[in-house]
Design an enzyme around this catalytic site. Sequence first.
Site, PDB file in Angstrom:
ATOM      1  N   TYR A 176     121.118  13.166  32.630  1.00  0.00           N
ATOM      2  CA  TYR A 176     119.763  12.816  33.069  1.00  0.00           C
ATOM      3  C   TYR A 176     118.788  13.038  31.913  1.00  0.00           C
ATOM      4  O   TYR A 176     118.872  14.038  31.217  1.00  0.00           O
ATOM      5  CB  TYR A 176     119.349  13.695  34.256  1.00  0.00           C
ATOM      6  N   GLU A 208     115.021  12.088  32.039  1.00  0.00           N
ATOM      7  CA  GLU A 208     113.673  11.599  32.357  1.00  0.00           C
ATOM      8  C   GLU A 208     112.693  11.963  31.243  1.00  0.00           C
ATOM      9  O   GLU A 208     112.707  13.092  30.744  1.00  0.00           O
ATOM     10  CB  GLU A 208     113.152  12.217  33.665  1.00  0.00           C
ATOM     11  N   ASP A 238     107.932 -13.610  28.222  1.00  0.00           N
ATOM     12  CA  ASP A 238     109.202 -13.137  28.771  1.00  0.00           C
ATOM     13  C   ASP A 238     110.297 -13.892  28.024  1.00  0.00           C
ATOM     14  O   ASP A 238     110.610 -15.040  28.333  1.00  0.00           O
ATOM     15  CB  ASP A 238     109.248 -13.429  30.276  1.00  0.00           C
ATOM     16  N   THR A 271     115.423  -9.267  28.672  1.00  0.00           N
ATOM     17  CA  THR A 271     116.680  -8.604  28.991  1.00  0.00           C
ATOM     18  C   THR A 271     117.410  -8.416  27.665  1.00  0.00           C
ATOM     19  O   THR A 271     117.023  -8.981  26.631  1.00  0.00           O
ATOM     20  CB  THR A 271     117.560  -9.464  29.916  1.00  0.00           C
ATOM     21  N   LYS A 289     121.540 -11.376  27.296  1.00  0.00           N
ATOM     22  CA  LYS A 289     121.737 -12.839  27.250  1.00  0.00           C
ATOM     23  C   LYS A 289     122.053 -13.224  25.804  1.00  0.00           C
ATOM     24  O   LYS A 289     123.080 -12.803  25.288  1.00  0.00           O
ATOM     25  CB  LYS A 289     120.499 -13.538  27.813  1.00  0.00           C
ATOM     26  N   ARG A 339     123.818  -4.998  29.829  1.00  0.00           N
ATOM     27  CA  ARG A 339     122.879  -5.429  30.853  1.00  0.00           C
ATOM     28  C   ARG A 339     121.687  -4.463  30.864  1.00  0.00           C
ATOM     29  O   ARG A 339     121.877  -3.248  30.963  1.00  0.00           O
ATOM     30  CB  ARG A 339     123.599  -5.362  32.194  1.00  0.00           C
TER      31      ARG A 339
HETATM   32  N1  DSN Z   1     119.667 -14.820  36.344  1.00  0.00           N
HETATM   33  C1  DSN Z   1     119.002 -15.083  35.097  1.00  0.00           C
HETATM   34  C2  DSN Z   1     119.225 -16.471  34.632  1.00  0.00           C
HETATM   35  O1  DSN Z   1     120.290 -16.984  34.895  1.00  0.00           O
HETATM   36  O2  DSN Z   1     118.365 -17.075  34.004  1.00  0.00           O
HETATM   37  C3  DSN Z   1     117.574 -14.780  35.108  1.00  0.00           C
HETATM   38  O3  DSN Z   1     117.244 -13.771  35.968  1.00  0.00           O
END
Ligand code: DSN
Length: 420
Positions: A54, A56, A201, A228, A231, A237
């Site tokens: 943990y 925090e 974003d 994120t 990707k 993730r």
């Molecule tokens: N699920 C993601 C996508 O496929 O673009 C975005 O949240």
Amino acid sequence: MPSYDNLRATDPQVFAAYQGEAARQQDGVELIASENYISPAVMEVMASVFNNKYAEGYPGHRYYGGQQFTDAVETLAIERAKELFKCEHANVQPHAGAPANIATYFALLEPGDTVLGMDLSHGGHLTHGHPVTYMTKIFHFVRYKMKDIETGALDYDLMRETAKKEHPKIILVGYSAYPRIPDFAKVQTIANEVGAITMADMAHVAGLIAGDAHPNPFDSGFDIITTTTHKTLRGPRGGMILCREQGDIAKKIDKSVFPGFQGGPIMQMIAAKAVAFGEALKPEFKVYAHQVVKNAKHMAKHFMGRGARLITNGTDNHCMLIDCVKSWNMTGHDVETLLDRIGITLNKNMIPDDPRKPMDPSGIRIGTPAITTRGMKEPEMEKLVEFMYDAIAKKTDDSALIRLYEEVKQFCRQFPVPGT
Ligand code: DSN
């Protein structure tokens, strides 16, 4: 590849599901634009003792003891993120992209404040104010669109007009299904005219930005990037918020992520972010990012050469959107289901102003990040288009589809998935 002997002995049911998924990934083609394969090093640290801790707070300011190594990995992740995206502040604790966006809204907005974002059927994301999300009960979301879906140019006049009328506190760009590159400088000019904060974003294109294959919104004066990390950036993730140190923006973001919105950070994922960002700083990642775009452009050209109708007539990034109704007189759902049968995975997707419903839309979305990680290049893009066209031509012939699936498997075995 790890042996997973302990899992096999302790929980055969979960082990069987794991084995099935590993085989599915190895034997199939992954064209979902938001998916990728992490490296074995990222995978190792994700499955490590950092899970047990943990932490925090933030490095140097934690609520519990025993933080020398958690501080070390979080600091590495922060410093590497700042170097990758050329920014002054990074918060690497958001558990995913949605929490990163929500924490940013709460950091900068009061209830009832307005956000100006892209129309959702034109490529915007659920967390940019889709009516099904709770954010719309708290904040007011208004929309701009593309001006011309043949080119993908955004309607900057509409953006300006709406901004002047609605006085948004945030102007939001960055999309989940948009194959072109927004003009960040134009958006920044509009934001300056109305005194709005600019937020990008960049979840889908973060890896392309890190690899210099896409413009960095900070270069045009943007205030905040959320993303994120799993990707195109090819990490674990998770989510991340990047910003400048100007005013108290960075402090507000940190307070909003913790303690405002989240509890203990997921330290094994933060350690894995540090490793992935280290990989993205290497020269070979630039080669990867550029190849992702080359592959997407090449695939788009071949689809169009065979008569498919692509939204915006091509792509400048990692993804493309195909209108299946106009291209093949099939729905997006039908094409997704058909291609699943031959081991090609992609997702159905709304097209701009789609007359159909989200679970049965007109289009599909295709992306090249995962197949590029496996080492596929332009000739393989042509082969994949051919597989897809073959499946569509033989859609009612079960035995032809079974034969095609075998061919796809043989093709995939030439391109190993990292970590399997
Ligand atoms: N699920 C993601 C996508 O496929 O673009 C975005 O949240």
